[in-house]
Design a protein around this motif. Structure first.
Motif, mmCIF file in Angstrom:
data_model
loop_
_atom_site.group_PDB
_atom_site.id
_atom_site.type_symbol
_atom_site.label_atom_id
_atom_site.label_comp_id
_atom_site.label_asym_id
_atom_site.label_seq_id
_atom_site.Cartn_x
_atom_site.Cartn_y
_atom_site.Cartn_z
ATOM 1 N N PRO A 1 4.290 2.358 7.407
ATOM 2 C CA PRO A 1 3.603 1.424 6.494
ATOM 3 C C PRO A 1 2.126 1.796 6.356
ATOM 4 C CG PRO A 1 5.049 0.224 7.976
ATOM 5 C CD PRO A 1 5.043 1.652 8.450
ATOM 6 N N GLY A 2 1.652 1.733 5.111
ATOM 7 C CA GLY A 2 0.279 2.134 4.833
ATOM 8 C C GLY A 2 0.138 3.592 4.457
ATOM 9 N N GLY B 1 -1.437 -0.963 -8.752
ATOM 10 C CA GLY B 1 -2.591 -0.780 -7.883
ATOM 11 C C GLY B 1 -2.312 0.109 -6.681
ATOM 12 N N ARG B 2 -1.036 0.382 -6.418
ATOM 13 C CA ARG B 2 -0.666 1.235 -5.286
ATOM 14 C C ARG B 2 -0.016 2.539 -5.727
ATOM 15 N NH1 ARG B 2 3.183 -0.379 -1.881
ATOM 16 N NH2 ARG B 2 4.288 -1.695 -3.388
ATOM 17 N N PHE B 3 0.739 2.493 -6.813
ATOM 18 C CA PHE B 3 1.454 3.667 -7.311
ATOM 19 C C PHE B 3 0.772 4.181 -8.574
ATOM 20 C CE2 PHE B 3 6.012 2.686 -5.587
ATOM 21 C CZ PHE B 3 5.486 2.499 -4.331
ATOM 22 N N SER B 4 0.906 5.494 -8.813
ATOM 23 C CA SER B 4 0.357 6.095 -10.015
ATOM 24 C C SER B 4 1.345 7.123 -10.555
ATOM 25 C CB SER B 4 -0.982 6.756 -9.722
ATOM 26 O OG SER B 4 -1.497 7.381 -10.877
ATOM 27 N N PRO C 1 7.267 -1.613 3.741
ATOM 28 C CA PRO C 1 8.708 -1.517 4.034
ATOM 29 C C PRO C 1 9.578 -1.888 2.839
ATOM 30 C CG PRO C 1 7.562 -2.502 5.882
ATOM 31 C CD PRO C 1 6.546 -2.373 4.786
ATOM 32 N N GLU C 2 9.120 -2.800 2.017
ATOM 33 C CA GLU C 2 9.900 -3.194 0.842
ATOM 34 C C GLU C 2 9.935 -2.137 -0.252
ATOM 35 O OE1 GLU C 2 7.437 -4.937 2.338
ATOM 36 O OE2 GLU C 2 6.231 -6.033 0.858
ATOM 37 N N SER D 1 8.878 2.754 7.361
ATOM 38 C CA SER D 1 9.216 2.076 8.606
ATOM 39 C C SER D 1 8.327 2.575 9.730
ATOM 40 C CB SER D 1 10.686 2.340 8.948
ATOM 41 O OG SER D 1 11.006 1.787 10.211
ATOM 42 N N SER D 2 8.037 1.690 10.648
ATOM 43 C CA SER D 2 7.261 2.092 11.831
ATOM 44 C C SER D 2 8.201 2.456 12.978
ATOM 45 C CB SER D 2 6.318 0.961 12.244
ATOM 46 O OG SER D 2 7.035 -0.241 12.438
#
Length: 114
Positions: A14-15, A66-69, A88-89, A113-114
């Motif tokens: 994640p992140g 805002g996260r994907f391009s 995770p989603e 996933s962590s």
């Protein structure tokens, strides 16, 4: 023969970030709006992002804005999806799609996933 080959997926924490690529052949790539879709287990396939023929206009699902391009390179018939701040989603199989072509590739798996 139409081909859409997705690549770049994998396991990420994640992140983290991933960059997906979709190389295509067998149709007029530069005449097609290109999109990325994803499908998680037990869920319907959903539209993630689209890019216009010129690459100027782009649209995103609210969940990834805002996260994907999304971007494209008409010189090499390839569309990309840069994914940052992954959650995770976001775990799903990711597919690219040409608007005027009734064909789906094999997809590339993204697991967060962590």
């Amino acid at each position: 023969q139409v081909q859409l080959v997705e690549s770049g997926g994998g396991l990420v924490q994640p992140g983290g970030s991933l960059r997906l690529s979709c190389t295509t052949s067998g149709f007029a790539f530069r005449d097609n709006i290109m999109s990325w879709y994803r499908q998680a287990p037990g869920k319907e396939r959903e539209l993630v992002a689209s890019v216009s023929i010129t690459g100027v206009a782009r649209s995103y699902a609210g969940s990834v804005k805002g996260r994907f391009s999304i971007s494209r390179d008409n010189a090499v018939n390839t569309v990309y999806l840069q994914m940052n701040s992954l959650k995770p989603e976001d775990t799903a199989m990711y597919y690219c799609k040409a608007a005027l072509v009734d064909y789906w590739g094999q997809g590339t798996q993204v697991t967060v996933s962590s």
